[in-house]
Design an enzyme around this catalytic site. Structure first.
Site, PDB file in Angstrom:
ATOM      1  N   ASP A  83     -33.388 103.204 109.026  1.00  0.00           N
ATOM      2  CA  ASP A  83     -32.231 102.356 109.321  1.00  0.00           C
ATOM      3  C   ASP A  83     -31.086 103.241 109.821  1.00  0.00           C
ATOM      4  O   ASP A  83     -30.784 104.265 109.213  1.00  0.00           O
ATOM      5  CB  ASP A  83     -31.834 101.626 108.029  1.00  0.00           C
ATOM      6  CG  ASP A  83     -30.829 100.512 108.250  1.00  0.00           C
ATOM      7  OD1 ASP A  83     -30.696 100.049 109.392  1.00  0.00           O
ATOM      8  OD2 ASP A  83     -30.196 100.099 107.258  1.00  0.00           O
ATOM      9  N   SER A 226     -26.652  89.795 105.179  1.00  0.00           N
ATOM     10  CA  SER A 226     -26.772  89.234 103.832  1.00  0.00           C
ATOM     11  C   SER A 226     -25.960  87.953 103.800  1.00  0.00           C
ATOM     12  O   SER A 226     -24.975  87.802 104.525  1.00  0.00           O
ATOM     13  CB  SER A 226     -26.238  90.224 102.789  1.00  0.00           C
ATOM     14  OG  SER A 226     -27.251  91.141 102.426  1.00  0.00           O
ATOM     15  N   ASN A 266     -31.712  92.217 108.729  1.00  0.00           N
ATOM     16  CA  ASN A 266     -31.454  93.249 107.716  1.00  0.00           C
ATOM     17  C   ASN A 266     -30.724  92.659 106.517  1.00  0.00           C
ATOM     18  O   ASN A 266     -29.695  92.004 106.668  1.00  0.00           O
ATOM     19  CB  ASN A 266     -30.585  94.357 108.314  1.00  0.00           C
ATOM     20  CG  ASN A 266     -31.347  95.219 109.292  1.00  0.00           C
ATOM     21  OD1 ASN A 266     -32.481  94.922 109.651  1.00  0.00           O
ATOM     22  ND2 ASN A 266     -30.725  96.290 109.725  1.00  0.00           N
TER      23      ASN A 266
HETATM   24 ZN   LIG Z   1     -27.052  97.882 109.903  1.00  0.00          ZN
END
Ligand SMILES: [Zn+2]
Length: 349
Positions: A83, A226, A266
């Site tokens: 990442d 998120s 993600n």
């Molecule tokens: Zn990121």
């Protein structure tokens, strides 16, 4: 099953019309939580480590844990992804270790803070693509700059400061040949993404739609995605935490993205919140306990619950057995003969 090419996971997701969650890991319990969720929901999955995670866990500990996850769960396709790689060297070290995918985040300079120029971004990303594709490894690039900071990486500021320009996205994909593209549409890293439930003025789904129209072969990636659900915030605050009220990216917006080319989503903050809430609860309710397993077990369970829910919401649930993984060598051949090319339908102006 050996670790699988992320490109194959995303190509299959595109065929099936679903998204695949990419969950960040730093330790054994987080990896176990993801695998428990993947097994329960029969989901292919992307496990990813930031530079901070690789440092925290030491490269080899973390990588061996992922290999163990793959060995223990032969029915689950797993891609291991770097990442936010900050440089060619970081990406190369992940590839050399055995990661099957890397992100070269050339939107920032190697310090991980200063926005880079378009040409700098193209140059370093192109170099990573050459090294990675020769070895069958997938590459994600980033164009535009995400807001916020996480793990010491990020330009800070609002997610609206450097929204992706669709023309530039096409030119970038054309010049670099990336498999997947992270775009900036108003989201930020960390818990504090939006000060109210986001609408079209702060979350630019229209930009995403415009990019997908012109880059149908490049898988889009939503970072900072998120959902920061209120119930997870509440548990932390109920047991002595001090989080300010905040909003994440609503799941229905992610689902709109998935219908329009988003294949990788993600998720890190939601899992962090779930873990911390569960640990705080044990500490508050049973202060006499001191065996780490007494709080790590509920923490792992709480993360598993969030991950399993996202897997269902993103649509990857039930798809683990849809296809047989192709070897990384086979994937490398596909890059070489052009069958895995991601060139845009319409070239940049
Ligand atoms: Zn990121």
């Amino acid at each position: 099953m050996p670790l699988v090419s992320m490109r194959q996971l995303l190509d299959e997701a595109a065929k099936g019309g679903y998204g695949v969650g990419a969950f960040n890991v730093n330790d054994m319990e987080q990896i176990q939580a993801i695998m428990m969720a993947a097994k329960e929901t029969k989901s292919p999955v992307i496990v990813q480590a930031s530079r901070g995670a690789r440092q925290f866990a030491e490269d080899l500990y973390l990588f061996r844990l992922i290999q163990a996850a793959a060995e223990l769960n032969p029915e689950i396709p797993i891609a291991m992804h770097q990442d936010h790689g900050n440089s060619y060297e970081t990406c190369k070290s992940a590839i050399d270790l055995g990661y099957t995918s890397v992100m070269m985040d050339g939107s920032l300079k190697a310090d991980g803070k200063t926005p880079a120029s378009f040409d700098e971004n193209v140059e370093v990303t192109r170099k990573v693509v050459e090294y990675a594709h020769e070895r069958g490894v997938t590459v994600e690039g980033e164009i535009g700059v995400l807001g916020g900071v996480e793990d010491g990486h990020g330009a800070g500021g609002s997610g609206l400061d450097h929204i992706t320009d669709p023309d530039q996205a096409v030119e970038f994909a054309e010049k670099t040949g990336v498999d997947a593209l992270a775009i900036a549409i108003g989201t930020s890293h960390g818990a504090y993404k939006f000060t109210k439930k986001p609408d079209g003025s702060v979350l630019k789904m229209d930009v995403l739609l415009a990019i997908h129209k012109r880059l149908p072969n490049t898988h889009l990636v939503m970072h900072g995605s998120s959902s920061v659900p209120k119930d997870l915030q509440d548990i932390i605050n109920k047991y002595g935490g001090n989080l300010k009220e905040t909003w994440g990216v609503p799941v229905e917006e992610i689902q709109l993205g998935i219908r329009n080319g988003v294949r990788k989503i993600n998720v890190d903050t939601d899992n962090r919140l779930a873990i911390t809430g569960a640990i705080r609860k044990v500490f508050a309710e049973t202060p006499e306990k001191f065996d780490p397993r007494d709080y790590l077990k509920p923490a792992r369970e709480a993360m598993k619950k969030v991950v399993a829910q996202r897997m269902v919401e993103f649509g990857q649930a039930g798809h683990a057995g849809d296809y047989s993984p192709v070897s990384i060598e086979q994937i490398a051949k596909g890059y070489k003969d052009g069958s895995l090319s991601t060139q845009p339908l319409v070239t940049a102006k």
